[in-house]
Motif scaffolding. Structure first.
Motif, PDB file in Angstrom:
ATOM      1  N   SER A  18       0.835  -1.203   0.000  1.00 12.96           N
ATOM      2  CA  SER A  18       0.000   0.000   0.000  1.00 12.96           C
ATOM      3  C   SER A  18       0.868   1.250   0.000  1.00 12.96           C
ATOM      4  CB  SER A  18      -0.914   0.000   1.223  1.00 12.96           C
ATOM      5  OG  SER A  18      -1.649   1.212   1.295  1.00 12.96           O
TER       6      SER A  18
ATOM      7  N   LYS B 214      -8.466   3.996   2.752  1.00 17.06           N
ATOM      8  CA  LYS B 214      -9.536   3.022   2.581  1.00 17.06           C
ATOM      9  C   LYS B 214      -9.520   2.523   1.142  1.00 17.06           C
ATOM     10  CE  LYS B 214     -14.596   2.666   2.919  1.00 17.06           C
ATOM     11  NZ  LYS B 214     -15.839   3.425   3.218  1.00 17.06           N
ATOM     12  N   VAL B 215      -9.606   1.220   0.964  1.00 20.13           N
ATOM     13  CA  VAL B 215      -9.615   0.628  -0.371  1.00 20.13           C
ATOM     14  C   VAL B 215     -10.994   0.840  -0.989  1.00 20.13           C
ATOM     15  CG1 VAL B 215      -9.320  -1.474  -1.717  1.00 20.13           C
ATOM     16  CG2 VAL B 215      -7.900  -1.089   0.311  1.00 20.13           C
TER      17      VAL B 215
ATOM     18  N   THR C 116      -6.794  10.851  -3.102  1.00 17.09           N
ATOM     19  CA  THR C 116      -6.851   9.487  -3.617  1.00 17.09           C
ATOM     20  C   THR C 116      -5.576   9.147  -4.381  1.00 17.09           C
ATOM     21  OG1 THR C 116      -9.263   9.584  -3.804  1.00 17.09           O
ATOM     22  CG2 THR C 116      -8.150   7.908  -5.090  1.00 17.09           C
TER      23      THR C 116
ATOM     24  N   LYS D 125      -9.687  -0.746   5.773  1.00 20.75           N
ATOM     25  CA  LYS D 125      -8.654   0.224   6.091  1.00 20.75           C
ATOM     26  C   LYS D 125      -7.298  -0.429   5.912  1.00 20.75           C
ATOM     27  CE  LYS D 125      -8.930   3.773   7.840  1.00 20.75           C
ATOM     28  NZ  LYS D 125      -8.861   5.159   7.279  1.00 20.75           N
TER      29      LYS D 125
ATOM     30  N   ILE E 192      -7.110   3.832  -3.610  1.00 17.10           N
ATOM     31  CA  ILE E 192      -7.028   4.016  -2.155  1.00 17.10           C
ATOM     32  C   ILE E 192      -7.383   5.462  -1.837  1.00 17.10           C
ATOM     33  CG2 ILE E 192      -5.538   3.942  -0.124  1.00 17.10           C
ATOM     34  CD1 ILE E 192      -3.913   1.802  -1.507  1.00 17.10           C
ATOM     35  N   TYR E 193      -8.363   5.644  -0.976  1.00 21.93           N
ATOM     36  CA  TYR E 193      -8.852   6.967  -0.575  1.00 21.93           C
ATOM     37  C   TYR E 193      -8.262   7.365   0.772  1.00 21.93           C
ATOM     38  CZ  TYR E 193     -12.035  10.382   1.490  1.00 21.93           C
ATOM     39  OH  TYR E 193     -12.557  11.475   2.127  1.00 21.93           O
TER      40      TYR E 193
ATOM     41  N   LEU F 219      -0.667  -5.523  -0.827  1.00 23.48           N
ATOM     42  CA  LEU F 219      -1.840  -5.375  -1.680  1.00 23.48           C
ATOM     43  C   LEU F 219      -2.148  -6.665  -2.435  1.00 23.48           C
ATOM     44  CD1 LEU F 219      -1.384  -1.847  -3.284  1.00 23.48           C
ATOM     45  CD2 LEU F 219      -2.904  -2.491  -1.421  1.00 23.48           C
TER      46      LEU F 219
ATOM     47  N   CYS G 139      -5.863  -0.417  -8.536  1.00 28.58           N
ATOM     48  CA  CYS G 139      -6.200  -0.341  -7.110  1.00 28.58           C
ATOM     49  C   CYS G 139      -6.385   1.122  -6.754  1.00 28.58           C
ATOM     50  CB  CYS G 139      -5.100  -0.972  -6.259  1.00 28.58           C
ATOM     51  SG  CYS G 139      -5.467  -0.971  -4.483  1.00 28.58           S
TER      52      CYS G 139
END
Length: 435
Positions: free
Chosen positions: A204, A209-210, A401, A421, A269-270, A428, A267
């Motif tokens: 990551s 958050k994913v 993001t 999370k 992520i936020y 990943l 992918c």
């Protein structure tokens, strides 16, 4: 001896007859003056001739044409003020009613067609017309302002409790160390707080958050479940003329290995406002080109991402494309509302969230409008830029993001689930054994 005579015209008048003189003067005045009941001033006892008074009253009387013009002007002013008041009072309510009707009609259309309830073209344009860039620049300026020392524990403590910030992980856990909100947002972490998984080929790049992950082999890929965006609009045109002329799809043309052993994956992520705002390298890779798309600054929260299709293609973003050991690799930092800037430590020339004027509602005609910079140009005294797994790349001045789009073997398997999370350095995915 005090004189008991007062002047009255050319004669002298006894003080005892002053009341009589005042009554005579009041009788000579017009009726509307008498009705006001104003007591005459003694120093104005000298009487004007009757013909002079009549001339003065005639001169003071406005002409009929002037009276008519003044009446018309006053009427226009009254009408204008009434319409202005009517619009200011009822126009906002009318817009709200119109928006609610359009929302319900679009909801019925989505239900009739059996599609997910997302924003219509009209709703998307209205949302993009909001002055979000101005708000973001104001917020960036405010966050960079100096914070007085007595207020720091209260402001930063309130922010930490609202957004669940773990200040104990920070390199400087004392609130008084951070002179501004921007410095508090981009706080560094203690050494060893984030462990980089050495066994995973891809980790990551940030705390967050994913939102979504999966295959990206089609022209449309998912930004969240059920909401798509175009991979070509997101990355821009192919880098070489040879790639453009090949009779392949855009996703296939991106690949560096054409033997059918690899596939494109993505992918998303936020980063929430309370997360660690710095982002790292997810793998060992080498960037070759940087593209800066100066788009909108819409919110990238999960609710908005699930409502607005093509959100990542509309927003401002900094995209780095290159290669890693399995082929094509891209790393994108997407801007958002209230993100003062996206900072890349290796790229000092990059300037994001620039002032673009009051172009409210204006959209670029194509997502291909961007600034491009070639990296790793072969120079004898300067080696090319390379990243190792876990290296620090940059920071957001507010939550945003990270989008990874990469080529990997077909037996690559993700180790994550949507909505979980995740922290910097966690795995990943992995390459499964074919046996």
């Amino acid at each position: 001896m005090v004189s008991y005579f007062v002047p009255r015209g050319r004669f002298l008048l006894k003080a005892g007859n002053i009341r009589k003189a005042i009554q005579e003067q009041q009788q000579q005045q017009p009726k509307h003056v008498q009705q006001n009941g104003n007591w005459p001033v003694l120093r104005h006892f000298r009487q004007l001739p009757s013909n002079a008074a009549s001339n003065e009253s005639t001169a003071a009387k406005p002409k009929p044409e002037r009276i008519r013009q003044q009446t018309q002007l006053q009427l226009r002013r009254n009408v204008l003020s009434r319409w202005t008041g009517f619009l200011l009072r009822w126009a906002p309510m009318g817009l709200c009613v119109f928006g609610a009707i359009e929302w319900q009609l679009h909801k019925l259309r989505c239900g009739r067609d059996g599609t997910q309830r997302t924003a219509s073209e009209f709703q998307s344009r209205v949302y993009c017309s909001l002055p979000l860039r101005i708000m973001s620049r104001c917020w960036g300026w405010l966050a960079a302002c100096y914070m007085p020392n007595p207020l720091r524990p209260y402001i930063y403590g309130w922010y930490s409790s609202i957004f669940k910030v773990n200040i104990d992980e920070a390199l400087y856990p004392d609130y008084n160390h951070y002179t501004s909100l921007a410095e508090f947002f981009t706080r560094p972490l203690k050494e060893g707080v984030r462990i980089i998984d050495a066994n995973s080929p891809l980790v990551s790049p940030a705390d967050g958050k994913v939102l979504h992950f999966g295959s990206a082999s089609d022209s449309l890929i998912e930004q969240v479940k059920g909401v798509n965006y175009s991979i070509e609009d997101f990355l821009g045109p192919l880098q070489t003329v040879e790639q453009s002329n090949e009779p392949l799809s855009y996703a296939e043309a991106l690949k560096r290995k054409r033997d059918g052993s690899t596939e494109l994956y993505q992918c998303v992520i936020y980063l929430a406002p309370g997360d660690y705002h710095r982002f790292h390298s997810p793998a060992a890779w080498e960037p070759t080109v940087r593209r800066h798309f100066s788009g909108e600054l819409l919110s990238v929260s999960p609710k908005v991402a699930s409502w607005l299709p093509g959100l990542f293609c509309l927003n401002e973003r900094v995209l780095y494309m290159g290669k890693w050991k399995h082929g094509f690799f891209s790393y994108t930092a997407v801007g958002a509302t209230n993100v003062g800037s996206v900072e890349i430590y290796m790229d000092a020339e990059l300037k994001t969230n620039r002032w673009t004027g009051f172009n409210v509602g204006a959209h670029p005609p194509s997502t291909y409008e961007y600034d491009e910079l070639l990296l790793n140009v072969k120079q004898p005294d300067q080696p090319g830029q390379k990243f190792s797994k876990g290296d620090l790349i940059g920071q957001f001045n507010m939550g945003s993001t990270i989008v990874l789009l990469f080529e990997a073997p077909k037996n690559f398997k993700f180790d994550i689930v949507a909505g979980q999370k995740i922290s910097v350095g966690e795995s990943l995915g992995h390459i499964a054994d074919r046996n």
